[in-house]
Design a protein around this motif. Structure first.
Motif, PDB file in Angstrom:
ATOM      1  N   ALA A   1      16.185   4.807   9.643  1.00  0.00           N
ATOM      2  CA  ALA A   1      14.921   3.857   9.469  1.00  0.00           C
ATOM      3  C   ALA A   1      13.902   4.291  10.647  1.00  0.00           C
ATOM      4  CB  ALA A   1      15.520   2.574   9.702  1.00  0.00           C
ATOM      5  N   ILE A   2      14.398   4.427  11.782  1.00  0.00           N
ATOM      6  CA  ILE A   2      13.492   5.122  12.859  1.00  0.00           C
ATOM      7  C   ILE A   2      12.582   6.163  12.309  1.00  0.00           C
ATOM      8  CG2 ILE A   2      13.365   6.117  15.179  1.00  0.00           C
ATOM      9  CD1 ILE A   2      15.651   4.363  15.846  1.00  0.00           C
TER      10      ILE A   2
ATOM     11  N   ARG B   1      12.053   6.976   9.285  1.00  0.00           N
ATOM     12  CA  ARG B   1      10.963   6.518   8.193  1.00  0.00           C
ATOM     13  C   ARG B   1       9.647   5.844   9.004  1.00  0.00           C
ATOM     14  NH1 ARG B   1      12.639   1.382   4.612  1.00  0.00           N
ATOM     15  NH2 ARG B   1      13.007   0.587   6.650  1.00  0.00           N
ATOM     16  N   LEU B   2       9.970   5.151   9.941  1.00  0.00           N
ATOM     17  CA  LEU B   2       8.762   4.327  10.575  1.00  0.00           C
ATOM     18  C   LEU B   2       7.957   5.216  11.251  1.00  0.00           C
ATOM     19  CD1 LEU B   2      10.933   1.346  12.262  1.00  0.00           C
ATOM     20  CD2 LEU B   2       9.127   1.160  10.214  1.00  0.00           C
ATOM     21  N   ILE B   3       8.709   6.332  12.135  1.00  0.00           N
ATOM     22  CA  ILE B   3       7.896   7.220  12.491  1.00  0.00           C
ATOM     23  C   ILE B   3       7.014   8.262  11.685  1.00  0.00           C
ATOM     24  CG2 ILE B   3       7.622   9.397  13.849  1.00  0.00           C
ATOM     25  CD1 ILE B   3      10.342   8.203  15.477  1.00  0.00           C
ATOM     26  N   ILE B   4       7.580   8.609  10.372  1.00  0.00           N
ATOM     27  CA  ILE B   4       6.723   9.253   9.500  1.00  0.00           C
ATOM     28  C   ILE B   4       5.668   8.427   8.848  1.00  0.00           C
ATOM     29  CG2 ILE B   4       6.837  10.344   7.021  1.00  0.00           C
ATOM     30  CD1 ILE B   4       9.673  11.253   7.847  1.00  0.00           C
ATOM     31  N   ILE B   5       5.780   7.037   8.479  1.00  0.00           N
ATOM     32  CA  ILE B   5       4.799   6.196   8.001  1.00  0.00           C
ATOM     33  C   ILE B   5       3.762   5.771   9.080  1.00  0.00           C
ATOM     34  CG2 ILE B   5       4.350   4.287   6.825  1.00  0.00           C
ATOM     35  CD1 ILE B   5       7.028   4.609   4.972  1.00  0.00           C
ATOM     36  N   GLY B   6       4.387   5.720  10.403  1.00  0.00           N
ATOM     37  CA  GLY B   6       3.561   5.228  11.396  1.00  0.00           C
ATOM     38  C   GLY B   6       2.591   6.244  11.716  1.00  0.00           C
ATOM     39  N   SER B   7       2.962   7.683  11.673  1.00  0.00           N
ATOM     40  CA  SER B   7       2.106   8.564  12.000  1.00  0.00           C
ATOM     41  C   SER B   7       0.975   8.779  11.327  1.00  0.00           C
ATOM     42  CB  SER B   7       3.016   9.910  12.374  1.00  0.00           C
ATOM     43  OG  SER B   7       3.400  10.407  10.983  1.00  0.00           O
TER      44      SER B   7
END
Length: 145
Positions: free
Chosen positions: A89-90, A92-98
């Motif tokens: 989940a972290i 996933r958040l980093i990929i989309i957040g970037s």
């Protein structure tokens, strides 16, 4: 469960705080005259790469995470489920957040509306990744906590 949820919520909101800081940085760079011409070859390349990154990364990341979550739900040990879920989940958040943060940065540097649309698309995808205890329990099919 509480530790995993706190860690995911921290990561989720850290991305938004990072986006605000990047917006401030981008605005300062824009004010100081650091601008990339969106019609130049470098501007077109940056624009194309970011659009392709967002168009490719969001569906792939969400689909892979969903597929893996169904696989993790079959695991017996709840702690193992939660640890694997937290790491994924972290990521996933980093990929989309970037994509979200890069869209904001390049909006200021290129003064391009397509970049703010990219940031908006990533922000919407990021909203769907918001961690919640009920969501984690449902996705991992945890019956006893």
């Amino acid at each position: 469960m509480k530790y995993v949820l706190k860690r995911l919520i921290f990561t989720y909101y850290a991305i938004y705080i990072g986006a605000v800081l990047i917006a401030l940085l981008g605005f300062q760079l824009f004010k100081s005259g650091v601008i990339i011409d969106s019609q130049s070859s470098m501007g077109i390349a940056i624009n194309s790469i970011l659009i392709l990154y967002i168009i490719g990364s969001i569906p792939v990341t969400l689909a892979l995470f969903n597929k893996k979550t169904k696989k993790w739900a079959l695991m017996e040990d709840v702690n193992t489920k939660l640890n694997v879920y937290k790491k994924a989940a972290i990521i996933r958040l980093i990929i989309i957040g970037s994509g979200f943060m890069l869209g904001i940065l390049f909006f200021f540097l290129m003064n391009s509306q397509s970049m703010i649309f990219c940031a908006g698309i990533s922000a919407i995808a990021l909203f769907f990744c918001k961690p919640a205890e009920v969501k984690i329990i449902s996705e991992l099919q945890i019956t006893d906590i």
